[in-house]
Design a protein around this motif. Structure first.
Motif, PDB file in Angstrom:
ATOM      1  N   LEU A   1      36.036 -43.164   7.620  1.00 23.89           N
ATOM      2  CA  LEU A   1      36.162 -42.213   6.505  1.00 23.89           C
ATOM      3  C   LEU A   1      35.369 -42.657   5.280  1.00 23.89           C
ATOM      4  O   LEU A   1      35.432 -41.998   4.242  1.00 23.89           O
ATOM      5  CB  LEU A   1      37.642 -42.042   6.134  1.00 23.89           C
ATOM      6  CG  LEU A   1      38.554 -41.505   7.239  1.00 23.89           C
ATOM      7  CD1 LEU A   1      39.998 -41.444   6.757  1.00 23.89           C
ATOM      8  CD2 LEU A   1      38.097 -40.129   7.705  1.00 23.89           C
ATOM      9  N   ASN A   2      34.631 -43.736   5.382  1.00 28.10           N
ATOM     10  CA  ASN A   2      33.841 -44.266   4.259  1.00 28.10           C
ATOM     11  C   ASN A   2      32.423 -43.696   4.304  1.00 28.10           C
ATOM     12  O   ASN A   2      31.572 -44.189   5.052  1.00 28.10           O
ATOM     13  CB  ASN A   2      33.798 -45.789   4.343  1.00 28.10           C
ATOM     14  CG  ASN A   2      33.048 -46.410   3.175  1.00 28.10           C
ATOM     15  OD1 ASN A   2      32.454 -45.719   2.333  1.00 28.10           O
ATOM     16  ND2 ASN A   2      33.063 -47.730   3.097  1.00 28.10           N
ATOM     17  N   PRO A   3      32.141 -42.653   3.505  1.00 31.65           N
ATOM     18  CA  PRO A   3      30.808 -42.028   3.560  1.00 31.65           C
ATOM     19  C   PRO A   3      29.703 -42.934   3.027  1.00 31.65           C
ATOM     20  O   PRO A   3      28.532 -42.748   3.374  1.00 31.65           O
ATOM     21  CB  PRO A   3      30.972 -40.777   2.690  1.00 31.65           C
ATOM     22  CG  PRO A   3      32.056 -41.144   1.729  1.00 31.65           C
ATOM     23  CD  PRO A   3      32.997 -42.026   2.493  1.00 31.65           C
ATOM     24  N   PHE A   4      30.044 -43.894   2.194  1.00 36.12           N
ATOM     25  CA  PHE A   4      29.023 -44.777   1.636  1.00 36.12           C
ATOM     26  C   PHE A   4      28.487 -45.742   2.694  1.00 36.12           C
ATOM     27  O   PHE A   4      27.364 -46.228   2.583  1.00 36.12           O
ATOM     28  CB  PHE A   4      29.609 -45.568   0.456  1.00 36.12           C
ATOM     29  CG  PHE A   4      30.103 -44.696  -0.658  1.00 36.12           C
ATOM     30  CD1 PHE A   4      29.214 -44.069  -1.521  1.00 36.12           C
ATOM     31  CD2 PHE A   4      31.459 -44.458  -0.824  1.00 36.12           C
ATOM     32  CE1 PHE A   4      29.668 -43.245  -2.543  1.00 36.12           C
ATOM     33  CE2 PHE A   4      31.928 -43.637  -1.839  1.00 36.12           C
ATOM     34  CZ  PHE A   4      31.030 -43.030  -2.696  1.00 36.12           C
ATOM     35  N   ARG A   5      29.272 -45.994   3.724  1.00 36.63           N
ATOM     36  CA  ARG A   5      28.834 -46.873   4.796  1.00 36.63           C
ATOM     37  C   ARG A   5      28.330 -46.097   6.008  1.00 36.63           C
ATOM     38  O   ARG A   5      27.363 -46.506   6.653  1.00 36.63           O
ATOM     39  CB  ARG A   5      29.968 -47.805   5.223  1.00 36.63           C
ATOM     40  CG  ARG A   5      29.571 -48.761   6.343  1.00 36.63           C
ATOM     41  CD  ARG A   5      30.674 -49.746   6.667  1.00 36.63           C
ATOM     42  NE  ARG A   5      30.278 -50.658   7.734  1.00 36.63           N
ATOM     43  CZ  ARG A   5      31.050 -51.611   8.236  1.00 36.63           C
ATOM     44  NH1 ARG A   5      32.274 -51.791   7.760  1.00 36.63           N
ATOM     45  NH2 ARG A   5      30.604 -52.383   9.202  1.00 36.63           N
ATOM     46  N   TYR A   6      29.009 -44.986   6.325  1.00 36.92           N
ATOM     47  CA  TYR A   6      28.700 -44.289   7.572  1.00 36.92           C
ATOM     48  C   TYR A   6      27.973 -42.957   7.379  1.00 36.92           C
ATOM     49  O   TYR A   6      27.561 -42.343   8.356  1.00 36.92           O
ATOM     50  CB  TYR A   6      29.993 -44.073   8.373  1.00 36.92           C
ATOM     51  CG  TYR A   6      30.627 -45.377   8.805  1.00 36.92           C
ATOM     52  CD1 TYR A   6      30.098 -46.117   9.857  1.00 36.92           C
ATOM     53  CD2 TYR A   6      31.731 -45.891   8.129  1.00 36.92           C
ATOM     54  CE1 TYR A   6      30.667 -47.327  10.243  1.00 36.92           C
ATOM     55  CE2 TYR A   6      32.302 -47.106   8.500  1.00 36.92           C
ATOM     56  CZ  TYR A   6      31.770 -47.813   9.555  1.00 36.92           C
ATOM     57  OH  TYR A   6      32.325 -49.013   9.931  1.00 36.92           O
ATOM     58  N   GLY A   7      27.807 -42.494   6.173  1.00 36.34           N
ATOM     59  CA  GLY A   7      26.965 -41.337   5.880  1.00 36.34           C
ATOM     60  C   GLY A   7      27.246 -40.099   6.702  1.00 36.34           C
ATOM     61  O   GLY A   7      28.346 -39.529   6.664  1.00 36.34           O
ATOM     62  N   TRP A   8      26.241 -39.679   7.484  1.00 33.40           N
ATOM     63  CA  TRP A   8      26.364 -38.451   8.281  1.00 33.40           C
ATOM     64  C   TRP A   8      27.515 -38.524   9.286  1.00 33.40           C
ATOM     65  O   TRP A   8      28.144 -37.514   9.585  1.00 33.40           O
ATOM     66  CB  TRP A   8      25.057 -38.173   9.033  1.00 33.40           C
ATOM     67  CG  TRP A   8      23.946 -37.668   8.188  1.00 33.40           C
ATOM     68  CD1 TRP A   8      22.762 -38.298   7.927  1.00 33.40           C
ATOM     69  CD2 TRP A   8      23.904 -36.427   7.471  1.00 33.40           C
ATOM     70  NE1 TRP A   8      21.986 -37.531   7.096  1.00 33.40           N
ATOM     71  CE2 TRP A   8      22.653 -36.376   6.811  1.00 33.40           C
ATOM     72  CE3 TRP A   8      24.792 -35.378   7.330  1.00 33.40           C
ATOM     73  CZ2 TRP A   8      22.288 -35.298   6.011  1.00 33.40           C
ATOM     74  CZ3 TRP A   8      24.430 -34.289   6.530  1.00 33.40           C
ATOM     75  CH2 TRP A   8      23.193 -34.257   5.879  1.00 33.40           C
ATOM     76  N   LEU A   9      27.784 -39.699   9.797  1.00 29.68           N
ATOM     77  CA  LEU A   9      28.879 -39.841  10.750  1.00 29.68           C
ATOM     78  C   LEU A   9      30.207 -39.456  10.101  1.00 29.68           C
ATOM     79  O   LEU A   9      31.013 -38.736  10.701  1.00 29.68           O
ATOM     80  CB  LEU A   9      28.953 -41.276  11.281  1.00 29.68           C
ATOM     81  CG  LEU A   9      30.142 -41.604  12.204  1.00 29.68           C
ATOM     82  CD1 LEU A   9      30.149 -40.693  13.420  1.00 29.68           C
ATOM     83  CD2 LEU A   9      30.102 -43.073  12.625  1.00 29.68           C
ATOM     84  N   THR A  10      30.438 -39.908   8.878  1.00 28.54           N
ATOM     85  CA  THR A  10      31.664 -39.555   8.169  1.00 28.54           C
ATOM     86  C   THR A  10      31.739 -38.050   7.929  1.00 28.54           C
ATOM     87  O   THR A  10      32.791 -37.424   8.131  1.00 28.54           O
ATOM     88  CB  THR A  10      31.747 -40.298   6.824  1.00 28.54           C
ATOM     89  OG1 THR A  10      31.778 -41.705   7.068  1.00 28.54           O
ATOM     90  CG2 THR A  10      32.993 -39.888   6.055  1.00 28.54           C
ATOM     91  N   PHE A  11      30.637 -37.458   7.507  1.00 28.90           N
ATOM     92  CA  PHE A  11      30.593 -36.009   7.267  1.00 28.90           C
ATOM     93  C   PHE A  11      30.961 -35.238   8.527  1.00 28.90           C
ATOM     94  O   PHE A  11      31.802 -34.324   8.501  1.00 28.90           O
ATOM     95  CB  PHE A  11      29.192 -35.617   6.783  1.00 28.90           C
ATOM     96  CG  PHE A  11      28.928 -34.137   6.787  1.00 28.90           C
ATOM     97  CD1 PHE A  11      29.624 -33.286   5.946  1.00 28.90           C
ATOM     98  CD2 PHE A  11      27.976 -33.596   7.651  1.00 28.90           C
ATOM     99  CE1 PHE A  11      29.374 -31.911   5.961  1.00 28.90           C
ATOM    100  CE2 PHE A  11      27.724 -32.237   7.672  1.00 28.90           C
ATOM    101  CZ  PHE A  11      28.430 -31.387   6.824  1.00 28.90           C
ATOM    102  N   GLU A  12      30.379 -35.605   9.648  1.00 28.12           N
ATOM    103  CA  GLU A  12      30.644 -34.899  10.894  1.00 28.12           C
ATOM    104  C   GLU A  12      32.064 -35.165  11.395  1.00 28.12           C
ATOM    105  O   GLU A  12      32.760 -34.248  11.853  1.00 28.12           O
ATOM    106  CB  GLU A  12      29.628 -35.320  11.959  1.00 28.12           C
ATOM    107  CG  GLU A  12      28.205 -34.869  11.657  1.00 28.12           C
ATOM    108  CD  GLU A  12      27.233 -35.225  12.767  1.00 28.12           C
ATOM    109  OE1 GLU A  12      26.311 -34.449  13.016  1.00 28.12           O
ATOM    110  OE2 GLU A  12      27.414 -36.300  13.391  1.00 28.12           O
TER     111      GLU A  12
END
Length: 399
Positions: A277-288
């Motif tokens: 759930l950390n968008p700063f680390r996982y970016g597009w993966l978190t969004f999807e």
């Protein structure tokens, strides 16, 4: 109440329609993902792993289907995991196909995940492909899936799940088939944007070196395995031309049992994968992941009753309100009542094993979200185990 209704309505619409539209637009802006050139020399060794707990009735068809793959015979191994079976599965495989397949047996039933962890210890090939014993693959499935691993950024590949229904199928079967067509579309979009978020256990492949032993009480092993690989920075690709075919659940009772188990597994998985759930680390993966999975499991089922209650309140208030919105709230409430009435009619028909196309979409949508709430209750009670729970499927494979 207007704010509650609007907010919840936006969440539902975004989850089921808006997200797909946004991803489609992003793909069009960025352009299609480059297609790797065909490399006929790329044919690494693979192991096809088939968990087969008490699947004796399906094994002749499954073995024939596995041996019939177009992939080079000297590059593919077959590992059947019959752990805990009491129906003679291991004996049948040994007597009929002992020289062509490997068998990982055992008398103690420790659960599917424990069996998969054991199976992966036996794999010596760079790629491992998982498929269920009661599904049938198209003959090019292995070949199509393996081709994606030419890309070093791909850590896993998911095939497509197809539900085989016929004209006389029950509403649950028809709804399940329609749901998986919708899921396949979303997976195509997810894969094109970045990565899919969760493979279906009927057919998916991984790089053997990336496999991490899974907690033995895990319910959605396929989901957790594929997302942990994505969390390592690899893409999980999607191959619609590699598909696994199976019949729908035998009855609404069987489908309900399966859906509640999956939902309980969904909440378990969200807890174990909370680091994604950390968008700063996982970016597009978190969004999807949030848009496609978390919102569907953790938000939408709670938004639906809130929408109905808020709308009911606003409709009642409309009788004494001069607001221009008054008639709109009343009309929306009537439409909601009609929708859930159609779902209730569909449920009644399903119990009688009858089908009416006009109501099976409202029925299956409502049924699916009700099962998610029941799955949450089961998860919170800790009433779910990691051992296999077989669900009856419609009688004939129909292939």
């Amino acid at each position: 109440m207007e704010i509650v209704l609007a907010a919840c309505g936006c969440i539902v619409l975004y989850t089921y329609f808006g997200y797909a539209l946004i991803v489609w637009i992003l793909i069009r802006i960025r352009g299609q993902r480059p297609v790797l050139k065909t490399d006929t020399a790329f044919m690494p060794d693979v192991t096809l792993i088939i968990p087969a707990y008490n699947e004796r009735a399906f094994l002749p068809l499954k073995v024939a289907n596995s041996l019939g793959q177009t992939y080079s015979p000297d590059r593919i191994q077959f590992l059947f995991v019959t752990e805990g079976s009491t129906d003679g599965s291991a004996e049948f495989l040994l007597s009929e196909y002992g020289s062509r397949v490997k068998i990982l047996g055992g008398t103690e039933r420790l659960g599917k995940v424990a069996a998969m962890n054991r199976a992966m210890q036996q794999v010596t090939t760079p790629l491992a492909i998982f498929t269920d014993a009661n599904t049938i693959l198209n003959t090019q499935a292995v070949e199509k899936i393996v081709s994606h691993f030419r890309d070093p950024e791909v850590g896993a590949v998911a095939g497509e799940k197809r539900i085989l229904t016929n004209a006389s199928e029950s509403a649950a079967g028809s709804g399940e088939g329609l749901y998986w067509k919708y899921e396949s579309l979303l997976k195509q979009l997810d894969s094109e944007l970045y990565t899919i978020v969760g493979a279906a256990g009927e057919l998916f492949a991984i790089r053997t070196e990336l496999y991490e032993p899974v907690e033995t009480d895990t319910i959605l092993d396929d989901f957790v395995i594929s997302l942990r690989i994505a969390g390592q920075g690899y893409r999980v690709a999607y191959e619609p031309e590699a598909f696994a075919m199976e019949r729908p659940s035998f009855s609404i009772v069987d489908e309900q049992k399966r859906k509640i188990r999956i939902a309980a597994g969904g909440f378990q998985s969200m807890v174990r994968l909370k680091y994604l759930l950390n968008p700063f680390r996982y970016g597009w993966l978190t969004f999807e992941y949030v848009s496609h999975r978390v919102m569907r499991w953790a938000l939408v089922p709670f938004c639906l009753p809130l929408i109905l209650l808020a709308n009911a309140y606003l409709a009642i208030e409309a009788f004494s309100s001069p607001s221009p919105w008054a008639h709109g709230w009343s009309a929306l409430f009537i439409l909601q009542c009609l929708f859930y009435t159609a779902a209730w009619v569909g449920y009644g028909l399903e119990k009688k094993r009858l089908k009416w196309a006009a109501v099976f979409i409202p029925f299956y949508f409502t049924f699916m979200n009700a099962c998610i709430l029941a799955g949450l209750a089961r998860y919170l009670k800790g009433a779910q185990s990691g051992t296999w729970e077989k669900v009856r499927r419609a009688d004939e494979m129909g292939i």
